[in-house]
Design an enzyme around this catalytic site. Structure first.
Site, PDB file in Angstrom:
ATOM      1  N   ILE A   1     -18.222  35.020  25.495  1.00 11.51           N
ATOM      2  CA  ILE A   1     -19.160  35.929  26.158  1.00 11.51           C
ATOM      3  C   ILE A   1     -20.575  35.355  26.053  1.00 11.51           C
ATOM      4  O   ILE A   1     -20.974  34.895  24.975  1.00 11.51           O
ATOM      5  CB  ILE A   1     -19.090  37.337  25.521  1.00 11.51           C
ATOM      6  CG1 ILE A   1     -17.644  37.867  25.600  1.00 11.51           C
ATOM      7  CG2 ILE A   1     -20.060  38.296  26.208  1.00 11.51           C
ATOM      8  CD1 ILE A   1     -17.423  39.189  24.869  1.00 11.51           C
TER       9      ILE A   1
ATOM     10  N   GLU B   1      -8.925  32.470  26.065  1.00  7.83           N
ATOM     11  CA  GLU B   1     -10.073  32.563  25.146  1.00  7.83           C
ATOM     12  C   GLU B   1     -11.335  32.850  25.939  1.00  7.83           C
ATOM     13  O   GLU B   1     -11.687  32.077  26.827  1.00  7.83           O
ATOM     14  CB  GLU B   1     -10.298  31.234  24.439  1.00  7.83           C
ATOM     15  CG  GLU B   1      -9.206  30.743  23.543  1.00  7.83           C
ATOM     16  CD  GLU B   1      -9.617  29.404  22.919  1.00  7.83           C
ATOM     17  OE1 GLU B   1     -10.665  29.338  22.250  1.00  7.83           O
ATOM     18  OE2 GLU B   1      -8.893  28.425  23.125  1.00  7.83           O
TER      19      GLU B   1
ATOM     20  N   ASN C   1     -10.046  35.907  21.368  1.00  3.91           N
ATOM     21  CA  ASN C   1      -8.672  35.645  21.838  1.00  3.91           C
ATOM     22  C   ASN C   1      -7.918  36.933  22.138  1.00  3.91           C
ATOM     23  O   ASN C   1      -8.015  37.912  21.395  1.00  3.91           O
ATOM     24  CB  ASN C   1      -7.914  34.844  20.779  1.00  3.91           C
ATOM     25  CG  ASN C   1      -8.424  33.419  20.643  1.00  3.91           C
ATOM     26  OD1 ASN C   1      -9.599  33.194  20.318  1.00  3.91           O
ATOM     27  ND2 ASN C   1      -7.566  32.456  20.896  1.00  3.91           N
TER      28      ASN C   1
ATOM     29  N   THR D   1     -14.871  32.129  20.612  1.00  5.64           N
ATOM     30  CA  THR D   1     -14.032  32.601  21.718  1.00  5.64           C
ATOM     31  C   THR D   1     -13.163  33.749  21.237  1.00  5.64           C
ATOM     32  O   THR D   1     -12.430  33.619  20.259  1.00  5.64           O
ATOM     33  CB  THR D   1     -13.114  31.481  22.259  1.00  5.64           C
ATOM     34  OG1 THR D   1     -12.253  31.029  21.218  1.00  5.64           O
ATOM     35  CG2 THR D   1     -13.921  30.335  22.836  1.00  5.64           C
TER      36      THR D   1
ATOM     37  N   LYS E   1     -16.822  29.169  16.322  1.00  7.15           N
ATOM     38  CA  LYS E   1     -18.054  29.886  16.050  1.00  7.15           C
ATOM     39  C   LYS E   1     -19.110  28.955  15.457  1.00  7.15           C
ATOM     40  O   LYS E   1     -20.268  28.999  15.845  1.00  7.15           O
ATOM     41  CB  LYS E   1     -17.739  30.999  15.054  1.00  7.15           C
ATOM     42  CG  LYS E   1     -18.634  32.192  15.155  1.00  7.15           C
ATOM     43  CD  LYS E   1     -18.234  33.259  14.159  1.00  7.15           C
ATOM     44  CE  LYS E   1     -16.946  33.958  14.549  1.00  7.15           C
ATOM     45  NZ  LYS E   1     -16.415  34.782  13.442  1.00  7.15           N
TER      46      LYS E   1
ATOM     47  N   HIS F   1     -23.499  36.119  25.416  1.00  3.30           N
ATOM     48  CA  HIS F   1     -24.404  37.040  24.738  1.00  3.30           C
ATOM     49  C   HIS F   1     -24.311  36.756  23.245  1.00  3.30           C
ATOM     50  O   HIS F   1     -23.233  36.435  22.737  1.00  3.30           O
ATOM     51  CB  HIS F   1     -23.993  38.502  25.010  1.00  3.30           C
ATOM     52  CG  HIS F   1     -24.799  39.494  24.223  1.00  3.30           C
ATOM     53  ND1 HIS F   1     -26.089  39.832  24.571  1.00  3.30           N
ATOM     54  CD2 HIS F   1     -24.516  40.189  23.089  1.00  3.30           C
ATOM     55  CE1 HIS F   1     -26.551  40.699  23.693  1.00  3.30           C
ATOM     56  NE2 HIS F   1     -25.625  40.942  22.776  1.00  3.30           N
TER      57      HIS F   1
END
Ligand code: ADP
Ligand code: RBF
Ligand code: MG
Length: 146
Positions: free
Chosen positions: A83, A80, A30, A28, A22, A85
């Site tokens: 996204i 993983e 999981n 990711t 992050k 966004h």
């Protein structure tokens, strides 16, 4: 490469390896072990892209790494999903649905974290572009996500 695609997966978002993906700008989400174990035995590890949805939210593009992360030499196979966004909050414990549509490359080892990050950024650019093609667009409105 595309033998097992499209592949649909869904499961609860669990804590990952806590490596601070992050902080690198590439969180990711999981999947639990059971979801990873549900992948076809012969499906290649590597980097894939497709669409994803958290609970009943909007369907966004995603990139996914499947495998053992050679850069980190993981002992456990993972799936993983990053996204494409910007979310305001974490979504641990929510249901993540993904459809995996296409393969980009095998998992690689790198000499530095910077190289890993740069390569992931180019994966993201590939997914961004390719997922606009009509061949894939229809999956965004697929029943699976309703
Ligand atoms: P972990 O090691 O627990 O997987 P990460 O640093 O990879 O930690 O962060 C993953 C978490 O970040 C996800 O489980 C999710 O709750 C949150 N998150 C926020 N934005 C995104 C995003 N765009 N894609 C994936 N996960 C995101
Ligand atoms: N890890 C690797 O060791 N090698 C890879 O080639 C690799 N590719 C990735 C591609 C994508 C699109 C994503 C989201 C992750 C990838 N990872 C890879 C996993 C990465 O090491 C993990 O997400 C780290 O936690 C990032 O800090
Ligand atoms: Mg993670």
């Amino acid at each position: 490469m595309k033998k097992f695609l499209p592949h649909y997966s869904s499961g609860i978002v669990v804590k990952g390896f806590g490596r601070g993906s992050k902080e690198l700008g590439i969180p990711t989400a999981n999947f639990p072990e059971e979801v990873v174990n549900n992948l076809p035995q012969d499906m290649e590890t590597g980097v894939y892209y497709g669409f994803s949805q958290v609970d009943n939210g909007p369907v966004y593009k995603m990139v996914m790494s499947i495998g053992w992360n050679p850069y980190y030499k993981n002992e456990k196979k993972s799936m993983e999903t990053h996204i494409l966004h910007k979310f305001d909050e974490d979504f641990y414990g929510k249901i993540l649905k993904v459809v995996i549509l296409d393969y980009i490359r095998p998992e690689l080892n790198f000499n530095s974290l910077d190289e890993l990050i740069d390569t992931i950024k180019s994966d993201i650019a590939i997914a961004e572009k390719n997922l606009n093609q009509s061949e894939f667009k229809s999956f965004q409105e697929h029943q699976f996500f309703s």
